[in-house]
Design a protein around this motif. Structure first.
Motif, PDB file in Angstrom:
ATOM      1  N   ASP A  27     -52.591   4.245  -8.328  1.00  0.00           N
ATOM      2  CA  ASP A  27     -51.703   4.225  -9.496  1.00  0.00           C
ATOM      3  C   ASP A  27     -50.753   5.415  -9.477  1.00  0.00           C
ATOM      4  O   ASP A  27     -49.552   5.289  -9.741  1.00  0.00           O
ATOM      5  CB  ASP A  27     -52.526   4.241 -10.783  1.00  0.00           C
ATOM      6  CG  ASP A  27     -53.214   2.908 -11.043  1.00  0.00           C
ATOM      7  OD1 ASP A  27     -52.786   1.901 -10.445  1.00  0.00           O
ATOM      8  OD2 ASP A  27     -54.173   2.878 -11.832  1.00  0.00           O
ATOM      9  N   THR A  28     -51.294   6.581  -9.153  1.00  0.00           N
ATOM     10  CA  THR A  28     -50.467   7.794  -9.092  1.00  0.00           C
ATOM     11  C   THR A  28     -49.422   7.686  -7.983  1.00  0.00           C
ATOM     12  O   THR A  28     -48.242   8.009  -8.177  1.00  0.00           O
ATOM     13  CB  THR A  28     -51.355   9.030  -8.845  1.00  0.00           C
ATOM     14  OG1 THR A  28     -52.300   9.153  -9.902  1.00  0.00           O
ATOM     15  CG2 THR A  28     -50.506  10.292  -8.777  1.00  0.00           C
ATOM     16  N   ALA A  29     -49.862   7.222  -6.808  1.00  0.00           N
ATOM     17  CA  ALA A  29     -48.946   7.098  -5.672  1.00  0.00           C
ATOM     18  C   ALA A  29     -47.869   6.055  -5.942  1.00  0.00           C
ATOM     19  O   ALA A  29     -46.706   6.226  -5.554  1.00  0.00           O
ATOM     20  CB  ALA A  29     -49.724   6.736  -4.404  1.00  0.00           C
ATOM     21  N   TRP A  30     -48.234   4.977  -6.617  1.00  0.00           N
ATOM     22  CA  TRP A  30     -47.261   3.917  -6.897  1.00  0.00           C
ATOM     23  C   TRP A  30     -46.168   4.408  -7.847  1.00  0.00           C
ATOM     24  O   TRP A  30     -44.993   4.120  -7.663  1.00  0.00           O
ATOM     25  CB  TRP A  30     -47.968   2.701  -7.487  1.00  0.00           C
ATOM     26  CG  TRP A  30     -47.093   1.497  -7.586  1.00  0.00           C
ATOM     27  CD1 TRP A  30     -46.415   1.046  -8.686  1.00  0.00           C
ATOM     28  CD2 TRP A  30     -46.764   0.598  -6.519  1.00  0.00           C
ATOM     29  NE1 TRP A  30     -45.687  -0.078  -8.380  1.00  0.00           N
ATOM     30  CE2 TRP A  30     -45.895  -0.377  -7.052  1.00  0.00           C
ATOM     31  CE3 TRP A  30     -47.134   0.521  -5.175  1.00  0.00           C
ATOM     32  CZ2 TRP A  30     -45.386  -1.413  -6.280  1.00  0.00           C
ATOM     33  CZ3 TRP A  30     -46.634  -0.517  -4.409  1.00  0.00           C
ATOM     34  CH2 TRP A  30     -45.762  -1.464  -4.961  1.00  0.00           C
ATOM     35  N   ARG A  31     -46.592   5.157  -8.874  1.00  0.00           N
ATOM     36  CA  ARG A  31     -45.600   5.697  -9.809  1.00  0.00           C
ATOM     37  C   ARG A  31     -44.691   6.718  -9.142  1.00  0.00           C
ATOM     38  O   ARG A  31     -43.515   6.852  -9.506  1.00  0.00           O
ATOM     39  CB  ARG A  31     -46.309   6.340 -11.004  1.00  0.00           C
ATOM     40  CG  ARG A  31     -46.963   5.336 -11.954  1.00  0.00           C
ATOM     41  CD  ARG A  31     -47.383   6.019 -13.252  1.00  0.00           C
ATOM     42  NE  ARG A  31     -48.416   7.022 -13.007  1.00  0.00           N
ATOM     43  CZ  ARG A  31     -49.715   6.782 -13.054  1.00  0.00           C
ATOM     44  NH1 ARG A  31     -50.162   5.557 -13.329  1.00  0.00           N
ATOM     45  NH2 ARG A  31     -50.590   7.756 -12.837  1.00  0.00           N
ATOM     46  N   ALA A  32     -45.228   7.439  -8.154  1.00  0.00           N
ATOM     47  CA  ALA A  32     -44.446   8.478  -7.469  1.00  0.00           C
ATOM     48  C   ALA A  32     -43.613   7.932  -6.313  1.00  0.00           C
ATOM     49  O   ALA A  32     -42.748   8.636  -5.782  1.00  0.00           O
ATOM     50  CB  ALA A  32     -45.379   9.564  -6.942  1.00  0.00           C
TER      51      ALA A  32
ATOM     52  N   ARG B  49     -57.310   5.015  -8.991  1.00  0.00           N
ATOM     53  CA  ARG B  49     -56.574   6.090  -9.677  1.00  0.00           C
ATOM     54  C   ARG B  49     -55.504   6.671  -8.758  1.00  0.00           C
ATOM     55  O   ARG B  49     -54.353   6.892  -9.161  1.00  0.00           O
ATOM     56  CB  ARG B  49     -57.543   7.193 -10.120  1.00  0.00           C
ATOM     57  CG  ARG B  49     -58.450   6.793 -11.275  1.00  0.00           C
ATOM     58  CD  ARG B  49     -59.117   8.033 -11.872  1.00  0.00           C
ATOM     59  NE  ARG B  49     -59.900   8.755 -10.875  1.00  0.00           N
ATOM     60  CZ  ARG B  49     -61.183   8.502 -10.611  1.00  0.00           C
ATOM     61  NH1 ARG B  49     -61.815   7.524 -11.250  1.00  0.00           N
ATOM     62  NH2 ARG B  49     -61.826   9.230  -9.712  1.00  0.00           N
ATOM     63  N   GLU B  50     -55.883   6.925  -7.501  1.00  0.00           N
ATOM     64  CA  GLU B  50     -54.929   7.494  -6.548  1.00  0.00           C
ATOM     65  C   GLU B  50     -53.782   6.523  -6.270  1.00  0.00           C
ATOM     66  O   GLU B  50     -52.628   6.936  -6.121  1.00  0.00           O
ATOM     67  CB  GLU B  50     -55.645   7.852  -5.246  1.00  0.00           C
ATOM     68  CG  GLU B  50     -56.629   9.007  -5.390  1.00  0.00           C
ATOM     69  CD  GLU B  50     -57.377   9.299  -4.097  1.00  0.00           C
ATOM     70  OE1 GLU B  50     -57.225   8.491  -3.142  1.00  0.00           O
ATOM     71  OE2 GLU B  50     -58.102  10.306  -4.038  1.00  0.00           O
TER      72      GLU B  50
END
Length: 202
Positions: A140-145, A137-138
């Motif tokens: 995925d969030t970091a990749w999008r950001a 989950r982390e």
């Protein structure tokens, strides 16, 4: 009185002869100063533009041509040249600084993507499903950001990210299978223990 008159006439004659030279040198100084002004103007603009180096080379060529056509007194020549050189050097210094800043920014963007991929790769030895899911989950969030990259670099990193993510998801299944196998083995052990106990009472 006669010598004084001759000296005066001589000085006047020399002055008449020197005037064209002085005028020419004044004009040459003006030309040098204009070249300095153009160099400073160029340095105040976008020093990263593709044609900046060519423009600087052209200015340097014009300076050499002017210096060859009309040399100035050494003191004047040195002072003007120092100012011109400082102006052109500042352009290359600014270009180097801009290039280094751009490279540092690009490197930071790459590292941000690499860090996400590495966090997923580290899950290959994980043994906790909850931990793997949390990191996923982390990630995925970091990749999008993460900062946007040029396509030629983004494609390769995206492929590596997907591969690492798939491996992490696969690891979730492996951990679940191992846990199931462990429960099955424990059940078999219990059954075997029961069989042994029953044999004791036969």
């Amino acid at each position: 009185k006669g010598e004084k008159a001759i000296t005066t006439r001589f000085a006047a004659a020399v002055g008449v002869l020197e005037k064209p030279l002085r005028d020419a040198q004044t004009g040459a100084q003006d030309t040098r100063k204009k070249l300095i002004a153009r160099a400073k103007e160029l340095g105040a603009g976008d020093t990263r533009a593709r044609d900046v180096v060519d423009k600087v080379r052209k200015l340097q060529g014009e300076w050499q041509a002017s210096a060859k056509a009309m040399p100035l007194q050494r003191r004047d020549e040195n002072a003007l040249w120092a100012e011109f050189k400082a102006a052109t050097d500042s352009i290359f210094t600014a270009r180097d600084a801009a290039r280094n800043a751009a490279e540092a920014e690009f490197s930071a963007k790459i590292k941000a993507h690499e860090a996400v991929i590495e966090s997923l790769n580290a899950l290959r030895q994980a043994s906790d499903v909850a931990e793997v899911k949390r990191v996923l989950r982390e990630a995925d969030t970091a990749w999008r950001a993460a900062p946007e990259l040029p396509k030629q670099h983004a494609g390769k990193l995206e492929s590596r990210y997907r591969t690492a993510r798939d491996a992490a998801n696969k690891r979730v299944g492996e951990i679940a299978a191992q846990a199931e196998q462990a429960r099955y083995d424990a059940l078999l052990a219990k059954i075997a223990l029961c069989d042994e106990r029953e044999k004791l009472f036969d």
